[in-house]
Each structure stands twice: as structure tokens, then as C-alpha cells.
Design a protein around this motif. Structure first.
Motif, PDB file in Angstrom:
ATOM      1  N   ALA A  33       0.820  -1.214   0.000  1.00  0.00           N
ATOM      2  CA  ALA A  33       0.000   0.000   0.000  1.00  0.00           C
ATOM      3  C   ALA A  33       0.856   1.267   0.000  1.00  0.00           C
ATOM      4  O   ALA A  33       0.488   2.261  -0.634  1.00  0.00           O
ATOM      5  CB  ALA A  33      -0.945   0.005   1.201  1.00  0.00           C
ATOM      6  N   ILE A  34       2.003   1.245   0.691  1.00  0.00           N
ATOM      7  CA  ILE A  34       2.851   2.444   0.717  1.00  0.00           C
ATOM      8  C   ILE A  34       3.842   2.466  -0.443  1.00  0.00           C
ATOM      9  O   ILE A  34       4.738   3.299  -0.484  1.00  0.00           O
ATOM     10  CB  ILE A  34       3.596   2.595   2.060  1.00  0.00           C
ATOM     11  N   ARG A  35       3.675   1.552  -1.381  1.00  0.00           N
ATOM     12  CA  ARG A  35       4.423   1.517  -2.636  1.00  0.00           C
ATOM     13  C   ARG A  35       5.896   1.151  -2.500  1.00  0.00           C
ATOM     14  O   ARG A  35       6.720   1.561  -3.305  1.00  0.00           O
ATOM     15  CB  ARG A  35       4.278   2.847  -3.388  1.00  0.00           C
ATOM     16  N   ILE A  36       6.234   0.343  -1.505  1.00  0.00           N
ATOM     17  CA  ILE A  36       7.594  -0.188  -1.420  1.00  0.00           C
ATOM     18  C   ILE A  36       7.737  -1.301  -2.460  1.00  0.00           C
ATOM     19  O   ILE A  36       8.765  -1.420  -3.114  1.00  0.00           O
ATOM     20  CB  ILE A  36       7.888  -0.723  -0.006  1.00  0.00           C
ATOM     21  N   PHE A  37       6.684  -2.114  -2.599  1.00  0.00           N
ATOM     22  CA  PHE A  37       6.662  -3.188  -3.590  1.00  0.00           C
ATOM     23  C   PHE A  37       5.556  -2.927  -4.597  1.00  0.00           C
ATOM     24  O   PHE A  37       4.512  -2.371  -4.264  1.00  0.00           O
ATOM     25  CB  PHE A  37       6.437  -4.546  -2.912  1.00  0.00           C
ATOM     26  N   LYS A  38       5.791  -3.352  -5.841  1.00  0.00           N
ATOM     27  CA  LYS A  38       4.847  -3.102  -6.927  1.00  0.00           C
ATOM     28  C   LYS A  38       3.572  -3.931  -6.781  1.00  0.00           C
ATOM     29  O   LYS A  38       2.483  -3.470  -7.118  1.00  0.00           O
ATOM     30  CB  LYS A  38       5.528  -3.414  -8.259  1.00  0.00           C
TER      31      LYS A  38
END
Length: 132
Positions: free
Chosen positions: A15-20
Motif C-alpha cells: 500500500a505504501i508503494r515499497i513493492f509493486k
């Protein structure tokens, strides 16, 4: 936004965009690339505000502190409000410096390298260290 009480670490990192994708976040947790207090976490680990996670994505290392819980993926600007990036500057710049390494490339049509050119190329490849 409604208060979230329980949130899985894989869902939070997605959700916090660390992983796609969420499956990439889950795989990283299973592979031991996400750590909390020096311990590997399972994808079902419950995230709490104030927790600090050490995440490794390839050569990139990040230290992320949870400031708020987010269960749905949002745009990058909004997602940045839900965590604090605590990555040391040395690691951040070290990772980026890898892309600024000298490239050993010759212009097309320049012909074969001379003996002097080859010695300079070898010196760049070996960082100036002689093998003798």
C-alpha cells in the motif's frame, strides 16, 4: 478514512508503494528480506504505528518507520504520509552511486584499441591495481 486496527505487513508494504505487487511483498517476507527488530517477519505479521522495518530489494536497502496505517494502495504523494524513510544517507547514496560508475564503452567506428588504450581499459577494470 476508517480506523484500521489490524494490518498485515505485506499489505502495508504494498500500500505504501515499497513493492509493486502484494505478491512481491509476500515473497520478500518469506525470503527473509523484511526484518523487524533484526528478526525475519512472516507476511501475516501485524503492523503497528511506531514499528521500524528493514527492507531489502535487490541491492537497495530501506529502513521504514510506520507513522500511520494504510490498507489500500494510493498515489505516491499520499502514501509518503504513512511512513517515514529512516534509511541512512550513506546507504542511499551508495546505492545511487552504483549507477554513476564509469562505463567502458568505445565509440562506434573508432577502430581497434591501441596498446595504450588497452592498458587504460585494463586499469579502469582493475581499479588501478596491478595483478603482479
Amino acid at each position: 478514512m476508517a480506523e484500521i486496527e489490524k494490518l498485515r505487513v505485506d499489505k502495508y508494504l504494498w500500500a505504501i508503494r515499497i513493492f509493486k505487487t502484494r505478491s512481491l511483498a509476500t515473497d520478500a517476507c518469506k525470503a527473509g528480506r523484511v526484518k523487524f527488530n533484526g528478526q525475519n517477519v512472516k507476511p501475516s505479521h501485524v503492523v503497528k504505528i511506531g514499528d521500524t522495518y528493514h527492507i531489502q530489494k535487490g541491492v537497495e536497502k530501506k529502513v521504514v518507520e510506520v507513522t500511520a496505517l494504510l490498507d489500500k494502495r494510493v498515489d505516491a504523494k499520499t502514501a509518503a504520509n504513512f511512513y517515514q524513510d529512516r534509511t541512512p544517507l550513506e546507504e542511499t547514496y551508495g546505492y545511487k552511486a552504483m549507477y554513476h560508475a564509469p562505463m567502458l564503452k568505445r565509440d562506434r567506428g573508432a577502430g581497434r584499441p591501441t596498446k595504450k588504450d588497452r592498458r587504460e581499459i585494463d586499469e579502469l577494470k582493475n581499479d588501478g591495481w596491478d595483478k603482479d
